[in-house]
Enzyme design. Structure first.
Site, PDB file in Angstrom:
ATOM      1  N   GLY A   1      -6.133   1.807  -8.809  1.00  0.00           N
ATOM      2  CA  GLY A   1      -5.818   1.373  -7.451  1.00  0.00           C
ATOM      3  C   GLY A   1      -5.889   2.445  -6.387  1.00  0.00           C
ATOM      4  O   GLY A   1      -6.174   2.149  -5.222  1.00  0.00           O
ATOM      5  N   GLU A   2      -5.633   3.706  -6.743  1.00  0.00           N
ATOM      6  CA  GLU A   2      -5.643   4.773  -5.744  1.00  0.00           C
ATOM      7  C   GLU A   2      -7.018   5.426  -5.619  1.00  0.00           C
ATOM      8  O   GLU A   2      -7.512   5.669  -4.519  1.00  0.00           O
ATOM      9  CB  GLU A   2      -4.611   5.846  -6.115  1.00  0.00           C
ATOM     10  CG  GLU A   2      -3.234   5.330  -6.457  1.00  0.00           C
ATOM     11  CD  GLU A   2      -2.422   4.886  -5.253  1.00  0.00           C
ATOM     12  OE1 GLU A   2      -2.927   4.986  -4.117  1.00  0.00           O
ATOM     13  OE2 GLU A   2      -1.280   4.440  -5.448  1.00  0.00           O
TER      14      GLU A   2
ATOM     15  N   GLY B   1      -0.123  -6.922  -4.975  1.00  0.00           N
ATOM     16  CA  GLY B   1      -1.485  -7.364  -4.741  1.00  0.00           C
ATOM     17  C   GLY B   1      -2.472  -7.086  -5.851  1.00  0.00           C
ATOM     18  O   GLY B   1      -3.454  -7.816  -5.987  1.00  0.00           O
TER      19      GLY B   1
ATOM     20  N   PHE C   1       0.811  -1.221   0.000  1.00  0.00           N
ATOM     21  CA  PHE C   1       0.000   0.000   0.000  1.00  0.00           C
ATOM     22  C   PHE C   1       0.841   1.267   0.000  1.00  0.00           C
ATOM     23  O   PHE C   1       0.358   2.336   0.321  1.00  0.00           O
ATOM     24  CB  PHE C   1      -0.976   0.015   1.176  1.00  0.00           C
ATOM     25  CG  PHE C   1      -1.718  -1.265   1.367  1.00  0.00           C
ATOM     26  CD1 PHE C   1      -2.658  -1.680   0.436  1.00  0.00           C
ATOM     27  CD2 PHE C   1      -1.467  -2.079   2.455  1.00  0.00           C
ATOM     28  CE1 PHE C   1      -3.343  -2.876   0.603  1.00  0.00           C
ATOM     29  CE2 PHE C   1      -2.150  -3.284   2.624  1.00  0.00           C
ATOM     30  CZ  PHE C   1      -3.089  -3.681   1.696  1.00  0.00           C
TER      31      PHE C   1
ATOM     32  N   LYS D   1      -6.512   4.454 -17.231  1.00  0.00           N
ATOM     33  CA  LYS D   1      -6.201   5.629 -16.423  1.00  0.00           C
ATOM     34  C   LYS D   1      -5.717   5.274 -15.013  1.00  0.00           C
ATOM     35  O   LYS D   1      -5.326   6.163 -14.270  1.00  0.00           O
ATOM     36  CB  LYS D   1      -7.426   6.537 -16.316  1.00  0.00           C
ATOM     37  CG  LYS D   1      -7.882   7.085 -17.649  1.00  0.00           C
ATOM     38  CD  LYS D   1      -8.507   8.461 -17.533  1.00  0.00           C
ATOM     39  CE  LYS D   1      -9.809   8.442 -16.781  1.00  0.00           C
ATOM     40  NZ  LYS D   1     -10.447   9.791 -16.795  1.00  0.00           N
ATOM     41  N   GLY D   2      -5.739   4.027 -14.626  1.00  0.00           N
ATOM     42  CA  GLY D   2      -5.329   3.680 -13.275  1.00  0.00           C
ATOM     43  C   GLY D   2      -6.509   3.644 -12.330  1.00  0.00           C
ATOM     44  O   GLY D   2      -7.382   4.514 -12.372  1.00  0.00           O
TER      45      GLY D   2
ATOM     46  N   GLN E   1      -9.466  -4.427  -6.670  1.00  0.00           N
ATOM     47  CA  GLN E   1      -8.965  -3.104  -6.321  1.00  0.00           C
ATOM     48  C   GLN E   1     -10.059  -2.235  -5.706  1.00  0.00           C
ATOM     49  O   GLN E   1      -9.861  -1.589  -4.675  1.00  0.00           O
ATOM     50  CB  GLN E   1      -8.408  -2.424  -7.568  1.00  0.00           C
ATOM     51  CG  GLN E   1      -7.104  -2.996  -8.059  1.00  0.00           C
ATOM     52  CD  GLN E   1      -5.962  -2.689  -7.099  1.00  0.00           C
ATOM     53  OE1 GLN E   1      -5.433  -1.600  -7.077  1.00  0.00           O
ATOM     54  NE2 GLN E   1      -5.618  -3.661  -6.284  1.00  0.00           N
TER      55      GLN E   1
ATOM     56  N   PRO F   1     -11.587  -7.366 -15.394  1.00  0.00           N
ATOM     57  CA  PRO F   1     -12.702  -7.019 -14.501  1.00  0.00           C
ATOM     58  C   PRO F   1     -12.554  -7.580 -13.092  1.00  0.00           C
ATOM     59  O   PRO F   1     -12.896  -6.895 -12.115  1.00  0.00           O
ATOM     60  CB  PRO F   1     -13.922  -7.617 -15.211  1.00  0.00           C
ATOM     61  CG  PRO F   1     -13.516  -7.733 -16.645  1.00  0.00           C
ATOM     62  CD  PRO F   1     -12.049  -8.012 -16.639  1.00  0.00           C
TER      63      PRO F   1
END
Length: 728
Positions: free
Chosen positions: A694-695, A459, A232, A691-692, A628, A622
């Site tokens: 995870g955050e 992860g 993380f 575009k990402g 995520q 997916p």
């Protein structure tokens, strides 16, 4: 050229490394037994001062002990500056280079022994005396450092004349990462060459840091990290325990393993810093924002300045013509904070999105409608057009799917027995980061492929997503593709963080696989013995390892047949990706809806259901996306309701440095969670259109819960975590 068939990308798929993990075959940092001896760190028992006496005689005399290293006998280390290091500004904590104590738990000695038991026992025998000073650990009382500022328009004048003015201060507690895998390092020297098996999100950054610390060329360092059991953000730099492991290995001339205890993680590998975030805002009577003033304070260590993008969200999320921001880091006697999921943006969203909710209730305007009224047409901070900005659609789709229209806006208007029911909403945003990356691709004569890049997988499923991309680009079945990562000898990749891995590493993998496939097609069309001889290369696709004419399945041959006939053992290609200079404002967006229940007599808060809607571009996998999104929601529940690091101000000791007293969500805390991804791609963000994710999935969760708690109870809680005591 005819597009390749897409069989793996976009399909629900189990993790390719799942079997290794559930059977215990996946090797994490501490699992590499290469004839190791064991190291155990001795931690300081005070929060500030100097060591006046350090007696290691009993420890050194313990059977099995090879050496006890302290500042009195440790060699001087180079610690030269390296521009490729992931460390923040300042000077990193230097292993055993002086007698100063900068925070409670600082390493002051390391015991190296032939067994872990001997090392642990000997460490308990080290006797220390200190000249102690009172540590500074209170963010509110300590003097801040120089400000980081931003300003547009005249916020003070606009605020003074605004029809509606609000002023609030929000506070967010320090959070620790608490990943499943504790940090560990195995280090081995072969002459002047260092090999490190480490828990790392960035093997190349780690390689640069080890080289800088020990004063050796980067080519003399190899860092290996094939599996990371969660991080993380706190495995994105080299911490002092890893340097200690390498130092100990050089001193005793044997490979050394050093694993931190769960307790040591709380003062050894960083944390999300505590924040105080003051907001003053002004609007007209219809809720059109006129001005926002942001004043932030966050903790950092006395020896390094941790900074994160806590100002950016307040600059661009809403169409606010007048903005003034100041962010001051406050040096304290603590170890250095670090990035934690949604760094900066998560904390800012709690303050900004809570403030927007407060304004909505002040005006009697629906919270979604208020957000829609303040949607900008271009990025207010840069005046650049957005590559895509579908936050309006996230709000409207989410409202429909969540059933927002059935909500009674009055606080305390819904009940279920003794439980007060409330719903809340919050927006989230995170920049679309990208970085230069390379990948290597090899196709063997048997029709299998190996793809490599020095990325990481903490992860999110990098192994799986890259395998999916490569399989489709090469026209192979997923089972015939192997993706490898986590070794600094592989082609360079950026840090595995900031939601940039798919956009960066994925683009390099796609490029390399496209090059190799075209190389094979060219070989076929130029081979007189091939059934594809003379065919226009643009008319050939590859499916299931077989090259064939797009409209004539019968005319073709397999990779294996092609390479065997041409006496080629393998084909090779190198992929690369370098992002274009940003012409547009590129962000991923999300909206979180939450429903909570609050016990009206006990003040207990339970999340009943949650929905996230995301504008994240193309979704490659997916199932990984759901992992995520749901994981981000779970982490947000922890930040909102449970997680808080407590420090004893007398000596700087963390009093809940364990998973009994530091609360994290468990299965009983996790309700009905659901994620929706808007269909579409962002081609401005890169060739893959991603575009990402995870955050951004973490960013809006805590404020959505806090806003729902207000709707349920009528009480506005401006400090995280929200406790029962605050509601009573």
């Amino acid at each position: 050229m005819t597009p390749q068939p897409q069989a793996a990308v976009g399909a629900p798929m189990s993790r390719v490394d799942g079997h290794l993990k559930v059977t215990g075959a996946a090797k994490y940092a501490a699992d590499h037994d290469i004839g190791i001896v064991h190291a155990v760190i001795v931690d300081s028992g005070v929060g500030r001062g100097r060591i006046t006496r350090l007696d290691t005689r009993d420890a050194q005399g313990t059977p099995g002990v090879l050496k006890v290293i302290t500042h009195r006998n440790a060699p001087r280390l180079a610690y030269r500056d390296d521009p490729d290091s992931a460390n923040p500004p300042g000077k990193p904590l230097r292993a055993f280079q002086d007698d100063r104590i900068r925070f409670f738990g600082q390493p002051i000695a390391v015991v190296v022994a032939t067994s872990l038991e001997a090392a642990e026992h000997a460490a308990s025998l080290v006797k220390v005396r200190y000249d102690t000073q009172q540590p500074s650990t209170d963010l509110s009382d300590a003097p801040p450092g120089p400000p980081r500022s931003y300003e547009r328009g005249d916020a003070d004048a606009a605020l003074a004349t605004a029809a509606v003015r609000l002023q609030m201060t929000y506070r967010a507690a320090r959070n620790h990462h608490n990943a499943m895998e504790p940090h560990a390092t195995v280090a081995r020297w072969d002459g002047d060459r260092l090999t490190v098996w480490d828990k790392s999100q960035w093997v190349l950054g780690a390689r640069s840091e080890y080289a800088a610390v020990f004063g050796i060329p980067v080519e003399s360092v190899r860092v290996i990290s094939p599996f990371v059991g969660g991080a993380f953000g706190n495995a994105a730099r080299v911490w002092v325990h890893s340097v200690v492991a390498a130092l100990a290995a050089r001193e005793v001339g044997r490979p050394v393993k050093l694993a931190l205890s769960r307790r040591q993680l709380y003062f050894g590998v960083g944390f999300r810093p505590r924040y105080e975030y003051r907001i003053r805002l002004g609007s007209d009577r219809r809720g059109r924002l006129a001005a926002m003033i942001h004043d932030l304070r966050s903790e950092t260590s006395s020896y390094e300045t941790h900074g994160e993008a806590a100002l950016a969200l307040g600059q661009m999320l809403y169409n606010t013509p007048n903005v003034r921001q100041t962010h001051r880091s406050v040096p304290l006697d603590v170890n250095t904070p670090t990035w934690m999921r949604g760094p900066g943006f998560s904390t800012a969203a709690f303050a900004v999105e809570s403030a927007i909710d407060e304004l909505a209730y002040e005006l009697g305007v629906d919270p979604i409608e208020l957000r829609l009224r303040n949607e900008p047409r271009e990025d207010p901070s840069s005046r650049r057009p957005f590559s895509t900005r579908r936050l309006r659609e996230c709000l409207t789709v989410g409202a429909r799917e969540f059933g927002w229209a059935h909500r009674d806006p009055r606080p305390r208007s819904a009940r279920d027995g003794d439980w007060l029911i409330g719903t809340g909403v919050a927006s989230g945003v995170y920049p679309t980061e990208r970085a230069a990356t390379r990948a290597s691709v090899g196709l063997e004569a048997d029709g299998t492929a190996l793809v490599q890049s020095a990325s990481s997988d903490m992860g999110p499923g990098t192994y799986t997503s890259m395998t999916q991309l490569a399989a489709d680009a090469l026209g192979l079945n997923v089972r015939d593709v192997t993706f490898r990562l986590g070794d600094s000898t592989m082609p360079p990749a950026p840090v595995h963080g900031g939601s940039m891995t798919m956009a960066s590493v994925g683009s390099a993998v796609q490029d390399g696989c496209d090059k190799l496939r075209r190389q094979a097609i060219r070989l076929a069309v130029e081979d007189e013995d091939s059934p594809l001889f003379g065919v226009d290369a643009d008319e050939i696709v590859v499916r299931g390892g077989r090259l064939h004419v797009k409209d004539d399945l019968a005319r073709g041959e397999t990779y294996r047949q092609l390479l065997t006939r041409n006496n080629r053992a393998r084909l090779e290609a190198n992929g690369s990706y370098t992002p274009d200079r940003a012409r547009l404002s590129m962000y991923a967006y999300g909206v979180t809806f939450a429903e909570v229940a609050v016990d009206r007599r006990l003040g207990l808060v339970r999340v009943r259901r949650m929905l996230g809607v995301y504008d994240a571009g193309r979704i490659i996998s997916p199932e990984l996306a759901d992992s995520q999104a749901l994981g981000g929601m779970v982490g947000g529940i922890g930040s909102a309701l449970l997680e808080r690091t407590l420090t004893d101000p007398r000596d700087g000791r963390i009093v809940n440095a364990n998973l009994t007293d530091y609360l994290v969500p468990v299965n009983a805390d996790i309700p009905d969670l659901r994620a929706i991804y808007l269909e579409g791609q962002d081609r401005e963000a890169g060739p893959l259109g991603v575009k990402g994710l995870g955050e951004v999935v973490h960013v809006g969760v805590a404020p959505a819960i806090a806003n729902a708690v207000f709707h349920a109870t009528g009480r506005r809680i401006r400090e995280l975590p929200i406790t029962a005591g605050a509601l009573l």
